[in-house]
Design an enzyme around this catalytic site. Sequence first.
Site, mmCIF file in Angstrom:
data_model
loop_
_atom_site.group_PDB
_atom_site.id
_atom_site.type_symbol
_atom_site.label_atom_id
_atom_site.label_comp_id
_atom_site.label_asym_id
_atom_site.label_seq_id
_atom_site.Cartn_x
_atom_site.Cartn_y
_atom_site.Cartn_z
ATOM 1 N N ARG A 171 0.867 -1.352 0.112
ATOM 2 C CA ARG A 171 -0.049 0.001 0.144
ATOM 3 C C ARG A 171 0.808 1.211 -0.069
ATOM 4 O O ARG A 171 0.399 2.109 0.689
ATOM 5 C CB ARG A 171 -1.127 0.170 1.317
ATOM 6 C CG ARG A 171 -1.730 -1.176 1.390
ATOM 7 C CD ARG A 171 -2.948 -1.273 0.205
ATOM 8 N NE ARG A 171 -3.490 -2.532 0.255
ATOM 9 C CZ ARG A 171 -3.153 -3.620 -0.218
ATOM 10 N NH1 ARG A 171 -2.281 -3.730 -1.070
ATOM 11 N NH2 ARG A 171 -3.934 -4.504 -0.180
ATOM 12 N N SER A 220 -10.573 -0.984 4.350
ATOM 13 C CA SER A 220 -9.486 -1.108 5.662
ATOM 14 C C SER A 220 -8.973 0.161 5.883
ATOM 15 O O SER A 220 -8.396 0.707 5.053
ATOM 16 C CB SER A 220 -8.222 -2.188 5.395
ATOM 17 O OG SER A 220 -8.871 -3.338 5.031
ATOM 18 N N GLU A 290 -4.056 3.318 6.560
ATOM 19 C CA GLU A 290 -3.958 3.125 4.903
ATOM 20 C C GLU A 290 -4.893 4.047 4.543
ATOM 21 O O GLU A 290 -4.377 4.542 3.340
ATOM 22 C CB GLU A 290 -4.646 1.469 4.831
ATOM 23 C CG GLU A 290 -4.962 1.343 3.073
ATOM 24 C CD GLU A 290 -5.191 0.043 2.782
ATOM 25 O OE1 GLU A 290 -4.954 -0.913 3.704
ATOM 26 O OE2 GLU A 290 -5.961 -0.344 1.851
HETATM 27 C C1 LIG Z 1 -15.599 -1.471 0.449
HETATM 28 C C2 LIG Z 1 -14.363 -0.939 0.292
HETATM 29 C C3 LIG Z 1 -13.405 -2.154 0.060
HETATM 30 C C4 LIG Z 1 -11.962 -1.984 -0.229
HETATM 31 N N1 LIG Z 1 -11.045 -2.855 -0.632
HETATM 32 C C5 LIG Z 1 -9.886 -2.880 -0.696
HETATM 33 C C6 LIG Z 1 -8.995 -3.927 -1.004
HETATM 34 O O1 LIG Z 1 -9.631 -4.917 -1.229
HETATM 35 N N2 LIG Z 1 -7.697 -3.667 -1.416
HETATM 36 C C7 LIG Z 1 -7.438 -2.490 -1.563
HETATM 37 O O2 LIG Z 1 -5.872 -2.354 -1.943
HETATM 38 N N3 LIG Z 1 -8.161 -1.202 -1.263
HETATM 39 C C8 LIG Z 1 -9.491 -1.437 -1.073
HETATM 40 N N4 LIG Z 1 -10.064 -0.451 -0.690
HETATM 41 C C9 LIG Z 1 -9.638 0.942 -0.544
HETATM 42 C C10 LIG Z 1 -9.691 1.494 -1.917
HETATM 43 O O3 LIG Z 1 -10.601 1.297 -2.947
HETATM 44 C C11 LIG Z 1 -8.317 1.599 -2.730
HETATM 45 O O4 LIG Z 1 -7.180 2.103 -2.187
HETATM 46 C C12 LIG Z 1 -8.595 2.323 -4.074
HETATM 47 O O5 LIG Z 1 -7.254 1.807 -4.859
HETATM 48 C C13 LIG Z 1 -8.779 3.771 -3.958
HETATM 49 O O6 LIG Z 1 -8.667 4.300 -5.439
HETATM 50 P P1 LIG Z 1 -9.716 5.446 -5.619
HETATM 51 O O7 LIG Z 1 -9.855 5.661 -7.053
HETATM 52 O O8 LIG Z 1 -10.770 5.470 -4.816
HETATM 53 O O9 LIG Z 1 -8.457 6.707 -4.931
HETATM 54 P P2 LIG Z 1 -9.097 7.839 -3.964
HETATM 55 O O10 LIG Z 1 -9.605 7.337 -2.768
HETATM 56 O O11 LIG Z 1 -9.885 8.678 -4.795
HETATM 57 O O12 LIG Z 1 -7.601 8.241 -3.676
HETATM 58 C C14 LIG Z 1 -6.520 7.365 -3.030
HETATM 59 C C15 LIG Z 1 -5.079 7.948 -3.120
HETATM 60 O O13 LIG Z 1 -4.933 7.777 -4.572
HETATM 61 C C16 LIG Z 1 -4.570 9.243 -5.044
HETATM 62 N N5 LIG Z 1 -4.723 9.413 -6.428
HETATM 63 C C17 LIG Z 1 -5.894 8.967 -6.764
HETATM 64 N N6 LIG Z 1 -5.980 9.170 -8.214
HETATM 65 C C18 LIG Z 1 -4.644 9.372 -8.691
HETATM 66 C C19 LIG Z 1 -3.916 9.866 -9.768
HETATM 67 N N7 LIG Z 1 -4.407 9.679 -11.121
HETATM 68 N N8 LIG Z 1 -2.639 9.780 -9.753
HETATM 69 C C20 LIG Z 1 -2.090 10.076 -8.827
HETATM 70 N N9 LIG Z 1 -2.806 9.995 -7.395
HETATM 71 C C21 LIG Z 1 -4.049 9.633 -7.372
HETATM 72 C C22 LIG Z 1 -5.155 10.403 -4.220
HETATM 73 O O14 LIG Z 1 -4.701 11.527 -4.279
HETATM 74 C C23 LIG Z 1 -5.167 9.545 -2.835
HETATM 75 O O15 LIG Z 1 -3.851 9.665 -2.263
HETATM 76 C C24 LIG Z 1 -11.600 -0.623 -0.142
HETATM 77 C C25 LIG Z 1 -12.561 0.311 -0.271
HETATM 78 C C26 LIG Z 1 -13.597 0.205 0.319
HETATM 79 C C27 LIG Z 1 -14.429 1.346 0.377
#
Ligand SMILES: Cc1cc2nc3c(=O)[nH]c(=O)nc-3n(C[C@H](O)[C@H](O)[C@H](O)COP(=O)(O)OP(=O)(O)OC[C@H]3O[C@@H](n4cnc5c(N)ncnc54)[C@H](O)[C@@H]3O)c2cc1C
Length: 298
Positions: A171, A220, A290
């Site tokens: 992560r 998480s 995280e």
């Molecule tokens: C129900 C649920 C289940 C989940 N299960 C998992 C799992 O199994 N495994 C896991 O790893 N995560 C999980 N997550 C967490 C989350 O979905 C992941 O971390 C996911 O990768 C975040 O993607 P996002 O587009 O929503 O990013 P955001 O939440 O919008 O951003 C997260 C980070 O990424 C950065 N970011 C976003 N886009 C870019 C870009 N284009 N360039 C540079 N930085 C960027 C943001 O600035 C921020 O720091 C879960 C979340 C939920 C709600």
Amino acid sequence: MSLSLPPEFALRVRRNEPMSRHTSWHVGGPAEIFFNPRDRSDLASFLRSLPEAVPIHWIGLGSNLLVRDGGLRGVVISTLGALDRLDRLNQTTIYAEAGVACARLSKQCVKWGLGPCEFFAGIPGTLGGALAMNAGAFGGETWEHVLEVQTIDRRGREHIRAATDYEVGYRQVRGPVAEEWFVAAKLHFEHRPGINEAKVRELLERRRASQPIGVWSCGSVFTNPPGDHAARLVEASGLKGFRIGDASISEKHANFIINHGQATSADLERLIAHVQATVERDHGVWLETEVRIMGGGR
Ligand SMILES: Cc1cc2nc3c(=O)[nH]c(=O)nc-3n(C[C@H](O)[C@H](O)[C@H](O)COP(=O)(O)OP(=O)(O)OC[C@H]3O[C@@H](n4cnc5c(N)ncnc54)[C@H](O)[C@@H]3O)c2cc1C
């Protein structure tokens, strides 16, 4: 003083946009400027139009973000609904832009007979977020598949960078240059003609059985400390169900914190701090978050 933008953008950005509309926890104060580009050249022009010192934040689906109640100064760039190209380049390589949802990526790879991509199905974020977080599940991780990424800097210039230019961990992803953000990636998978939807369904079912799905959470909250599980430690401290305001630790999975509807970012942050202090007192382990915490206080 409010940020001045050229007329072509001044009319299209949203000012004081509540970030609670863009995060899966449904909390977060206003972003000074919220911008959703039409495509990459629009994004590049927008970046070029920004004054040098303006803070720039990126957001995908907001599924790993805690934006504080005081909101975000500067600009939030949302890739959602934009940067959504997804192509197969050859038998084992795909090209995906940062705004592509992980679920779509997984589904399309299954159709193309490429794997292992099934783990992406249950991650409710975009590829950009998955690249920033090295998102993973069920033994799979995003960066195991990255060949190269395309990034953009605050002057709107694009760069191609090899996966080996990045320090990647659990992560955690550190790039060679600050203030470069992901716009696309080339990903490699194995050609697995027999791959089918059953595996995806099985993993989604395993998630449903162990995690609270369909409620307001960020997945998480804490990373697992070496050799242990954050959920085990939180549960062993008797914190399941512990509540502050309208936020509580899930009864189903102790590493999830639920917003029951009216929680503020401050409630969530207080709950996070309480868990960290209690687990440290009971087990001598400091849980790292995280979830990415951004923005100012109330
Ligand atoms: C129900 C649920 C289940 C989940 N299960 C998992 C799992 O199994 N495994 C896991 O790893 N995560 C999980 N997550 C967490 C989350 O979905 C992941 O971390 C996911 O990768 C975040 O993607 P996002 O587009 O929503 O990013 P955001 O939440 O919008 O951003 C997260 C980070 O990424 C950065 N970011 C976003 N886009 C870019 C870009 N284009 N360039 C540079 N930085 C960027 C943001 O600035 C921020 O720091 C879960 C979340 C939920 C709600």
